[in-house]
Design an enzyme around this catalytic site. Structure first.
Site, PDB file in Angstrom:
ATOM      1  N   LEU A  14      -1.287  10.405  -6.886  1.00 19.92           N
ATOM      2  CA  LEU A  14      -0.628   9.323  -6.161  1.00 19.92           C
ATOM      3  C   LEU A  14       0.456   9.958  -5.303  1.00 19.92           C
ATOM      4  CD1 LEU A  14      -0.076   6.560  -8.909  1.00 19.92           C
ATOM      5  CD2 LEU A  14      -1.887   6.656  -7.185  1.00 19.92           C
ATOM      6  N   ASP A  15       0.636   9.451  -4.084  1.00 22.26           N
ATOM      7  CA  ASP A  15       1.729   9.941  -3.241  1.00 22.26           C
ATOM      8  C   ASP A  15       3.051   9.790  -3.972  1.00 22.26           C
ATOM      9  OD1 ASP A  15      -0.023  10.441  -1.130  1.00 22.26           O
ATOM     10  OD2 ASP A  15       0.241   8.435  -0.285  1.00 22.26           O
ATOM     11  N   ARG A  16       4.006  10.627  -3.606  1.00 17.36           N
ATOM     12  CA  ARG A  16       5.323  10.583  -4.245  1.00 17.36           C
ATOM     13  C   ARG A  16       5.898   9.158  -4.293  1.00 17.36           C
ATOM     14  NH1 ARG A  16      10.208  13.844  -4.505  1.00 17.36           N
ATOM     15  NH2 ARG A  16       9.337  15.531  -3.246  1.00 17.36           N
ATOM     16  N   ARG A  31      -3.019   3.410   3.565  1.00 16.48           N
ATOM     17  CA  ARG A  31      -1.949   3.469   4.551  1.00 16.48           C
ATOM     18  C   ARG A  31      -2.508   3.471   5.976  1.00 16.48           C
ATOM     19  NH1 ARG A  31       1.591   8.385   2.244  1.00 16.48           N
ATOM     20  NH2 ARG A  31       2.865   7.889   4.078  1.00 16.48           N
TER      21      ARG A  31
END
Length: 283
Positions: free
Chosen positions: A122-124, A223
């Protein structure tokens, strides 16, 4: 123990050779048990017949996980809920606290040879459910059969603007630019095929809350696709957002369901929609 009383005065009496502060430290470190259960409260009530034991060895305190909580753990897997702001794994050049490092420390407390393997990331700034493997064989099994093994991946996204079409499917071919930014190619079969299904949960003039189901799991897929339909994810400056209403990225991995690679059991893990997402809609 013959008469009712409290633990600390009892310890002072029985450990009279130790200073009072030393006795308090022994208790605070978890070296005292009552009827087999570790106790640290000074005023723990003692009943007649209670068995009080003092361990000579200091019980090591288990470090608290930061930005992370374990939802499920077995011999093959660890499923966690990650908070926004925590890296899944750092690059070799970085020396930052990550989910990977904390879970490696966690498994090595019971066996110093244990290791953790990243299955997906998962992205930060994305919160929610993610999974790690405890062996390379399990990692490879999941990654090689990801589309079949993972039966459900649901996100919630807080996006900019009122989404006019209440539900829909976005399909495109994703590519990565030289600046490491993903984008939808205007040409068919040019890049990796990405399919995203969305449904509107709540909508306001300024913001909408969407449930998003991934058919494919490409890098930054949600996104890019939200930007493609003109409703970038809140806080996602990289992909066109101008809103800072959350102070973080408005993306949360809510549900992860998969077939266990060893047992064949169907497992499903669900987390709550972040309260900050819901509260933002009320402003």
């Amino acid at each position: 123990m013959q008469e009712p009383g409290e633990l600390l005065p009892f310890l002072f009496a029985k450990l009279s050779g130790q200073g009072r502060n030393a006795v308090k430290s022994i208790l605070a470190r978890g070296q005292v048990s009552v009827d087999g259960a570790s106790v640290t409260a000074y005023n723990h009530p003692l009943r007649p017949g209670a068995v009080v034991a003092v361990s000579r060895e200091r019980i090591e305190e288990v470090p608290q996980l930061i930005g992370l909580s374990i939802i499920h753990e077995d011999d093959d897997l660890i499923v966690v809920s990650k908070e926004a702001g925590l890296l899944s794994i750092a690059s070799p050049q970085e020396n930052e606290l990550t989910a990977y490092r904390q879970l490696t420390d966690h498994v090595r407390r019971s066996d110093p040879r244990s290791r953790i393997f990243v299955v997906h990331r998962l992205d930060r700034d994305t919160s929610g459910v993610m999974m790690f493997a405890k062996s390379e064989a399990v990692q490879q099994s999941l990654q090689n059969n990801w589309q079949e093994a993972v039966t459900e991946r649901v996100y919630v996204a807080l996006v900019e603007g009122r989404v006019s079409k209440l539900e829909g499917t976005i399909s495109s071919w994703l590519k990565e630019s030289k600046t490491l930014k993903m984008y939808s190619s205007p040409y068919p079969n040019d890049g990796q095929h990405a399919v995203t299904h969305y449904k509107t949960l709540e909508t306001r003039p300024q913001l909408s809350l969407l449930e998003i189901r991934l058919e494919t799991g490409r890098k930054n897929q949600i996104r890019v696709h939200m930007q493609d339909i003109g409703h970038p994810v809140v806080g996602d400056k990289k992909y066109g957002s101008k809103s800072k209403v959350l102070g973080r990225l408005g993306l949360h991995a809510r549900v992860l369901a998969f077939v266990h690679p060893t047992t064949g059991q169907q497992l499903r893990f669900e987390t709550d929609i972040p309260k900050t997402f819901v509260n933002a809609l009320k402003i």
